[in-house]
Design an enzyme around this catalytic site. Structure first.
Site, PDB file in Angstrom:
ATOM      1  N   HIS A 143       1.031  -0.852  -0.455  1.00 30.40           N
ATOM      2  CA  HIS A 143       0.467  -0.180  -0.359  1.00 30.40           C
ATOM      3  C   HIS A 143       1.434   0.987   0.333  1.00 30.40           C
ATOM      4  CE1 HIS A 143      -3.452  -2.133  -0.078  1.00 30.40           C
ATOM      5  NE2 HIS A 143      -3.980  -0.815   0.700  1.00 30.40           N
ATOM      6  N   LYS A 556     -14.621   4.512   5.451  1.00 26.99           N
ATOM      7  CA  LYS A 556     -14.335   6.186   4.669  1.00 26.99           C
ATOM      8  C   LYS A 556     -15.787   5.801   4.701  1.00 26.99           C
ATOM      9  CE  LYS A 556     -13.257   6.991   0.365  1.00 26.99           C
ATOM     10  NZ  LYS A 556     -13.665   7.109  -0.609  1.00 26.99           N
TER      11      LYS A 556
END
Length: 894
Positions: A143, A556
């Protein structure tokens, strides 16, 4: 203020800081050094609450020329990296120190845990069985939060090595001076190296970085760890672990994760798979050369003698010669494949057992000849490595988004004249897929001759088919799971199985749905129930299934608290559904380093999962920068392997209590409030997206060549289009940390106002899940700083609407801090976590200048781009260094 930090750590931080200072004087000049010292003194004053010192700093930075900013950002950034190095080495030092202290707690958490098992009447038979069947898989992912270059990481590892040498008691004065000279040379070399990559890494670069972690630390740490575990088990259970034991294994997404990353093609995946096997063969070749050197013994068993077919003065060396030659042939063949050439593959090793069998025969022979010291030396380490790393080093997972598979099946149904699969009802999709999975005939002819505009000729569809064909050509042992991101329906899982069948994959990869939005988490158990109720599917899975829980996107989507509770409930429900169908469930946790991506200390994180959800088996992602922090040094890697094992065993044999209904009701109430407040701000406030793009370096982050994937799923669009990781990264840079606390503070505050504090106290005292949630919230709030966030805002915008929104966000941040303190009955954050508190205090004088410089750099860059529309500006380099420096200073980025 720094006094509470361990003296040796303090000395190391000071030593590296002084060596950096000497380097700066020598290579950047006395003036720069004096300026840095002045800034550091002012920043310390600001940390200690002197308001006028911050004003002086601001003015000093405003007056700087563009070219004067870069060396300053670099100096402060390097100091923070050196503080990290000292802290990481201190973990190893503390561990060694505690091994000398017989009165203190043991450094290995398993020692204490095994005693706890004894006190809780866990029988030695039960313990032995559980340890023998452990299945922990750590999945390395690239990531894009590892902002350090590999070139520098290597230098940092060498600095660690230098600190380790200085700790040795018996260094002569000359030897000690040599180590100091080496450290200075490394710091000088780091200063002369550009810390920012010039190009984004390719997926192949990322994969190589994963292999480096294995080679440099885990290759030695794994056998050490298994030996320790075996010793402990023998002490407590009076038996040795089986030779084929492999409690912890490793997998990777690097080169296999194509979700939202068009750079990961079937050709890239093939190259990574070959490279992974090449690296494994290369490492085993080194080991076998070592081993043949050691095994010069004459005495051998009848079995070995017969296998050789003749008497030989050095039977082991002679017997292992063919294994060595096969490893050479394997490495040579893979080398040719990587160059695009064909070679002779008649001698290559295709299965782990082909490598293990000769080693096990040597082990049996040595034991039979009463030579356990030799049998259990390098040979045993080799066996443990093969158990763990196989012929592939890292099993490669494949990940793709569900929509791509639906599109590919639609292309097939349209070609067959059956219409568009995506437009069918879910039941119709399932019926078609099950029918075709049971059929013996292929769906498509070998050669297609379709017009260019047809769906089956679409590049995305062709890429899905090509990936499946590539997987069909691999040794099954090289591959891990096939993960479907954004999984919603049972048909999503069946579609991937059908695509595998169509490509001729004889041993299909296990298909793992990844549930990541709030809606999909809530529906996860229902989706799995539908699959388990299908007779064909139930037979196909043979009593085992894996499901992945996503952390980033759900946080999120709904905010930290709501997402966290949805993940907990989903795991409970999935565990119950699997149990009712007699299916052994493995949960795969898609965690990151930051708390809105599930980051928490391992032991705490695993013990706070629902009771019964970890039954001796778990998979967890290790992402980006966390790989280096957890596995970058052998001693730290060893400690983390122990922690994972202890946490999994404890959660399995001594699971946490089932939460009371009253606690659950309160969590439901709080998450309802939390998600409402979060979405009102993030989704419904018309100025929110503009605020994010104006006040944080969200747009600038896209300049940083972090990972191989784009920062956005789509170029335009609001919050939905932004990847979860840059979303967290951007708020972290300005210290507002919004994803972690927005909504959570308001929810806790409201239930306290409703006189439910006693229930909260009980949850905090008795429920590990809630304790972890609050500890993580406290950790992230301690790293937030409303004043720094205000500085960015006042520096970067005059827009009144944005200022009103900023004021509201900072007020909510302060409210969240006050609420947490009143709930815990404490006057300051981290009052019970001195180590973290002190670590942040040390970093503040270096972080503050970087934040102020970054805000100034963002302002200048935006002026440049507004005036000239140029993609590159004179301040880009300094801005990227500031982003990397702040990420290093806070130790959790995205």
């Amino acid at each position: 203020m720094i006094q509470q930090i361990d003296a040796p750590l303090r000395e190391d931080v000071r030593l590296l800081g002084n060596l950096l200072g000497e380097t700066l004087k020598q290579h950047a000049g006395q003036d720069l050094f004096n300026q840095i010292e002045q800034i550091r003194a002012l920043a310390k004053g600001a940390r200690d609450g002197q308001a006028e010192t911050e004003k002086k700093l601001e003015q000093l930075f405003l007056d700087l020329k563009d070219e004067e900013i870069l060396p300053l950002t670099r100096a402060f950034s390097y100091f923070l990296n050196f503080a990290n190095i000292a802290e990481q080495y201190h973990v190893v030092r503390s561990r060694r120190r505690s091994e000398f202290d017989e009165q203190g707690p043991p450094p290995n958490p398993l020692i204490h845990l095994f005693e706890k098992f004894k006190q809780n009447q866990i029988s030695s038979k039960q313990l032995f069985q559980q340890v023998s069947n452990l299945s922990i898989e750590l999945v390395l992912t690239a990531h894009p939060t590892e902002v350090s270059r590999r070139t520098l990481i290597q230098k940092y590892d060498d600095i660690n090595e230098g600190l380790s040498k200085l700790d040795q008691q018996k260094l002569t004065p000359r030897e000690r001076q040599q180590v100091l000279d080496d450290l200075k040379q490394l710091i000088c070399s780091a200063w002369q190296t550009d810390e920012i990559r010039q190009n984004k890494p390719t997926p192949l670069d990322e994969a190589k970085w994963g292999f480096t972690t294995i080679e440099q630390t885990l290759w030695n740490a794994v056998p050490k760890f298994v030996r320790e575990l075996d010793t402990l088990v023998h002490q407590h259970c009076d038996a040795h672990l089986p030779l084929d034991i492999s409690p912890i294994r490793f997998a990777s997404w690097m080169g296999g994760d194509r979700d939202g990353n068009p750079n990961v093609t079937h050709n890239v995946t093939q190259e990574v798979l070959w490279l992974s096997r090449w690296q494994a063969a290369d490492l085993y070749l080194r080991d076998i050369e070592d081993l043949r050197w050691e095994l010069s013994i004459q005495a051998c068993s009848e079995e070995l003698s017969q296998t050789l077919g003749r008497r030989h003065p050095e039977p082991y060396r002679e017997y292992l010669r063919s294994t060595r030659e096969r490893l050479k042939a394997t490495r040579q063949w893979l080398s040719l494949r990587l160059q695009g050439l064909d070679g002779d593959d008649s001698q290559i090793i295709r299965h782990k057992q082909e490598l293990l069998d000769p080693l096990l025969l040597c082990h049996r022979s040595l034991m039979e000849c009463n030579l356990p010291e030799i049998a259990n030396g390098k040979l045993l380490d080799f066996i443990y490595r093969v158990n763990c790393f196989g012929i592939e080093l890292l099993k490669l997972d494949i990940r793709q988004e569900s929509g791509r598979h639906r599109q590919a099946i639609s292309a097939i149904t349209e070609y067959l004249g059956l219409g568009n699969f995506e437009s069918w009802t879910e039941q119709a999709r399932q019926n078609f897929l099950i029918q075709e999975l049971q059929s013996k005939r292929p769906l498509l002819p070998k050669y297609l001759n379709e017009p260019e505009g047809s769906l089956i000729e679409h590049p995305d569809v062709k890429e899905v088919f090509a990936t499946m064909r590539t997987l069909a050509e691999q040794p099954p042992e090289s591959l891990g799971a096939y993960i479907i991101s954004m999984a919603e329906y049972a048909s999503d899982v069946l579609a991937v199985l059908l695509l595998q069948k169509e490509a001729g994959i004889l041993q299909p990869l296990r298909v793992v749905p990844l549930f990541e939005t709030l809606k999909d988490l809530d529906g996860a158990a229902k989706t799995m129930e539908t699959l388990f109720n299908m007779h064909w599917y139930k037979q196909h899975i043979q009593g085992k299934h894996e499901v992945m829980i996503g952390y980033s996107d759900s946080a999120k989507d709904a905010g930290f608290m709501s997402a966290n509770w949805a993940q907990y409930r989903a795991q409970e429900e999935l565990t119950a559904v699997a149990k009712s169908h007699g299916v052994q469930l493995t949960l795969f946790h898609g965690r990151g380093g930051s708390i809105s991506r599930g980051g928490a200390p391992t032991q705490q994180a695993l013990f706070s999962q629902p009771p019964g959800s970890i039954s001796g088996a778990i998979r967890v992602t290790e992402q980006g920068e966390m790989i280096r922090f957890k596995f970058g040094l052998e001693g730290v890697a060893l400690q983390n392997l122990e922690i994972y094992t202890a946490a999994t065993l404890e959660a399995t044999l001594l699971p946490p209590p089932v939460p009371k209904q009253e606690w659950r009701d309160l969590m439901h109430q709080m998450t309802d409030i939390s998600v409402r407040v979060y979405r009102e701000t993030v989704r419904e406030n018309p100025h929110f997206v503009q605020y994010l793009r104006t006040v944080t370096p969200e747009l600038e982050l896209q300049m940083l060549p972090l990972g191989s994937r784009p920062a956005k799923r789509k170029v335009s669009g609001g919050i939905e289009s932004l990847r979860a990781i840059p979303w967290v990264f951007a708020w972290t840079q300005i210290r507002l940390m919004l994803p972690a606390w927005l909504g959570t503070g308001a929810a806790i505050n409201q239930v306290i106002d409703e006189n439910k504090k006693a229930v909260l106290d009980e949850m905090l005292a008795e429920w590990p899940y809630f304790q972890t949630l609050i500890d993580m919230l406290e950790m992230v709030l301690s790293k937030s700083d409303a004043n720094i966030a205000l500085y960015y805002e006042s520096h970067l915008t005059d827009n009144e609407d944005l200022k009103i929104l900023g004021e509201m966000l900072r007020q909510r941040l302060n409210d969240a801090v006050q609420t947490l303190l009143s709930m815990k009955g404490e006057s300051k954050l981290l009052s019970k976590n001195d180590v973290l508190d002190q670590a942040m205090q040390v970093r503040k004088p270096y972080l503050l200048p970087l934040h102020l410089l970054q805000a100034e750099l963002m302002k200048r860059r935006r002026l440049y781009t507004a005036q000239s529309n140029a993609e590159r500006t004179p301040v880009d380099h300094a801005l990227m260094v500031s982003i990397a420096g702040i990420a290093a200073g806070l130790r959790n980025t995205g």
